[in-house]
Structures are given as C-alpha cells and as structure tokens.
Scaffold this active site. Structure first.
Site, PDB file in Angstrom:
ATOM      1  N   LYS A  52     -56.567  41.637 -44.344  1.00 50.50           N
ATOM      2  CA  LYS A  52     -56.376  41.473 -42.785  1.00 50.50           C
ATOM      3  C   LYS A  52     -56.003  43.065 -42.664  1.00 50.50           C
ATOM      4  O   LYS A  52     -56.368  43.423 -41.579  1.00 50.50           O
ATOM      5  CB  LYS A  52     -55.327  40.512 -42.833  1.00 50.50           C
ATOM      6  CG  LYS A  52     -55.852  39.277 -42.932  1.00 50.50           C
ATOM      7  CD  LYS A  52     -54.746  37.990 -42.979  1.00 50.50           C
ATOM      8  CE  LYS A  52     -55.599  36.830 -42.962  1.00 50.50           C
ATOM      9  NZ  LYS A  52     -54.677  35.593 -43.396  1.00 50.50           N
ATOM     10  N   GLN A  96     -48.556  34.400 -43.914  1.00 52.74           N
ATOM     11  CA  GLN A  96     -49.402  34.028 -44.760  1.00 52.74           C
ATOM     12  C   GLN A  96     -49.207  32.423 -45.420  1.00 52.74           C
ATOM     13  O   GLN A  96     -47.949  32.580 -45.995  1.00 52.74           O
ATOM     14  CB  GLN A  96     -49.946  35.086 -45.938  1.00 52.74           C
ATOM     15  CG  GLN A  96     -50.998  34.786 -46.837  1.00 52.74           C
ATOM     16  CD  GLN A  96     -52.293  34.698 -46.062  1.00 52.74           C
ATOM     17  OE1 GLN A  96     -52.723  35.461 -45.200  1.00 52.74           O
ATOM     18  NE2 GLN A  96     -53.165  33.663 -46.305  1.00 52.74           N
ATOM     19  N   ASP A 119     -52.901  32.936 -35.243  1.00 52.85           N
ATOM     20  CA  ASP A 119     -53.365  32.087 -36.004  1.00 52.85           C
ATOM     21  C   ASP A 119     -53.758  30.925 -35.193  1.00 52.85           C
ATOM     22  O   ASP A 119     -54.367  30.015 -35.742  1.00 52.85           O
ATOM     23  CB  ASP A 119     -52.591  31.700 -37.408  1.00 52.85           C
ATOM     24  CG  ASP A 119     -53.071  32.162 -38.629  1.00 52.85           C
ATOM     25  OD1 ASP A 119     -54.120  32.730 -38.547  1.00 52.85           O
ATOM     26  OD2 ASP A 119     -52.249  32.537 -39.493  1.00 52.85           O
TER      27      ASP A 119
END
Ligand code: NAP
Length: 285
Positions: A52, A96, A119
């Site tokens: 990322k 994460q 997300d």
C-alpha cells in the site's frame, strides 16, 4: 479456452488515472495523504502494508505509517485513530486487519471518521453501499466490477452467483452486482445444491478461501469466473479458490491468481483515497 483477465493491466490503468488526478491536485497545492496503521508483526499484514505504501508513492500520495507493537491497548489505538481523524494532512485512514485478538476490530473501525474510511468498512459507508448512493467503493468488490467491465460483459440481467458472504467481500460484492441490475444469488457454507447454482451463473465470483474449491463441473460454458481467493497450495504457492487449469477450458473469461483481483484491491484503495481528498476539500470550501 477462456480469455485471461489481466488484473495487473487493469489496475495499472486505474492507478495511472489516479496519478494524473493527484498531480492536478498537487499543481493546485493540494497533496493527498493516506495513514496506514498496523498493529503487531503479522508477516502477511506487513506485506500488504508495504504494498500500500509503494502504491501511494507511485501515484504521488503521501503515506504515513503507524507501526504499533502487538501489545498496544485499545485505548492507545483509539487515541491514534482520533488524532488521525483530526489531522488535515490525512485524507484516508486504513487500519490493517486482522488486529491482535485483544483489540475489538468493530470498535476501532467504527471510530474512523466515515469520510476518511477508505476501506469502506464503517457502518455508515456500508449503509451507503446498500442504498447505492456511495462515494467509497468497497475495494475488492469494486476491483472485481472493473475486471468484469474489462471483459465487455454487461452485468444487466445476467445470473450472478457469489460464493461467500463476508462483510468485506461477499456481501458488498452482491450489492455492487445488484446495483448493475444483475440477478444475484449469494451462497455460503449452508447453501444446498451449490454445484447446480454455480453452474447456472453467467458471472461467478468465488470468495471462499479454499484452494481449488470451484471445479469445472460448477461452471457454465462461457461464464465469467472471478477468483477472489488468496490461498497457499501444497507447495506454499499463492493460488485462488478456482481450479484454474480445468475451469479455464470451460469459462469465457477468468481471472488468474496471482495477477487477477489482488492488484485491483490496492488500485481501488488509491482511488478511494483520492475521492476522500476531493470530498474533504469540497467540505472545507
Ligand atoms: P471469510 O470471511 O472466511 O468468508 C468465507 C466465506 O466462504 C463465508 O461466507 C463462508 O460461508 C463461505 N464458505 C466457506 N466454505 C464454504 C463452502 N463449503 N461452500 C460455500 N461457501 C463456503 O473470507 P473473506 O474475507 O471473504 O475472503 C475470502 C477469500 O478471498 C480468502 O481467500 C481471502 O484471502 C481472499 N481475499 C482476497 C482479497 C484480494 O484482494 N484479492 C481481498 C479480501 C479477501 P459461511 O458464512 O456460511 O461461513
């Protein structure tokens, strides 16, 4: 034999477009920033976070990494999220997953400001996806939609079957297909006649997490087969949920693993971060 859908090429196109728009923003003095929070030292999570960060550098975003020790308390993590919520340089926040077991993932996700939740896991964004008026796309399912579009197959009116009903893949996947007017069947571990249901699909999306789960007898001749799975085979090599070698002889189009859905997820995350920056800018105008 099926057309092999090239996720690397499609994701490169998405990233190139994001890069171009990010450069335009930069020319106007606006930089785009993504904060990535990782707790503990799970090796798979470390790889995802590094990828990322690399993608951020490639498209011209600032990335801010917060690597916290495994014993971080929930209070400490929530304090960091709050700080990032209020940090103007940070347009998107990504925590994460999975988090270490002592941390409540739902509580942490719910603490992220919805307009920075790139997300799209926050209940507010999930609700928007359900209704169909969303700004943030759920990254993996949105990447799948790009890959289907790349085949030239129109989802409208097609029989679409999704295997798996997780909150991050299966459920939003079904919603995106429904918003494109597919006739969608969601299946899971309690589904009866799974083979027959899958074999009726014009578009089959597998998000199960089991290597070689989808075999050729579960696939309709000419179907589009999208493999979301990321598993390790007996030799420790990355593989999907679909028995690629046999299914590619029957499908009309198929994604490989690696090189299919995987690269799309990060590309869509970059797009969401850009969207977040643009929306936040409009809000402060
Ligand atoms: P998950 O939360 O474990 O969900 C798996 C789903 O598969 C569940 O809904 C489960 O049904 C269903 N299932 C399990 N066994 C089944 C069976 N025998 N028949 C029918 N359905 C069955 O997994 P996930 O997070 O959705 O991820 C799925 C896969 O996608 C994993 O391999 C993951 O690594 C991969 N993934 C890839 C990306 C990417 O970027 N490429 C992103 C996210 C995930 P129940 O609900 O009934 O238990």
């Amino acid at each position: 034999m099926a057309k092999i859908i090239d996720g690397k090429a499609v994701s490169a196109r998405v990233r190139a477009q994001v890069k171009e728009e990010a450069a335009e923003l930069k020319a106007n003095g606006i930089s785009v920033g993504l904060a990535v929070v990782i707790v503990g030292d799970d090796p798979a999570s470390r790889v995802y976070v590094n990828n990322k960060k690399k993608a951020c550098a490639e498209v011209g975003f600032e990335s801010y990494e917060y690597a916290l020790p495994a014993e971080t308390t929930e209070e400490e993590l929530l304090t960091l999220v709050e700080k990032l919520n209020n940090d103007e340089k940070v347009n998107g926040i990504l925590v994460q997953l999975p988090l270490p077991a002592h941390l409540n993932e739902t509580k942490v996700i719910n603490a992220i400001r919805p307009d920075k939740d790139v997300d799209a896991f926050h209940p507010e964004n999930v609700g928007h996806i359900m209704i169909g008026d969303f700004s943030f796309l759920p990254c993996t399912p949105a990447g799948v939609m790009e890959l289907i579009a790349d085949t030239g197959v129109d989802v409208c009116g097609k029989s679409c079957v999704v295997i798996g009903r997780s909150n991050i893949v299966g459920k939003p996947m079904a919603m995106l297909l429904l918003h494109k007017n597919g006739t969608v069947t969601m299946t899971h571990s309690r589904t009866r006649n799974l083979k027959e249901i899958c074999a009726s699909a014009d578009i089959l999306v597998a998000a199960v997490g089991k290597a070689k789960f989808v075999t050729a007898d579960m696939v309709k001749e000419g179907a589009v087969v999208i493999d979301v799975g990321m598993n390790r085979n007996e030799e420790g090599k990355l593989c999907g949920d679909v028995d690629f070698e046999s299914v590619k002889e029957k499908a009309g189009a198929i994604t490989p693993v690696p090189g299919g859905v995987g690269p799309m997820t990060i590309a869509m995350l970059m797009r969401n971060t850009l969207t977040a920056a643009k929306r936040q800018r409009q809000q402060t105008k």
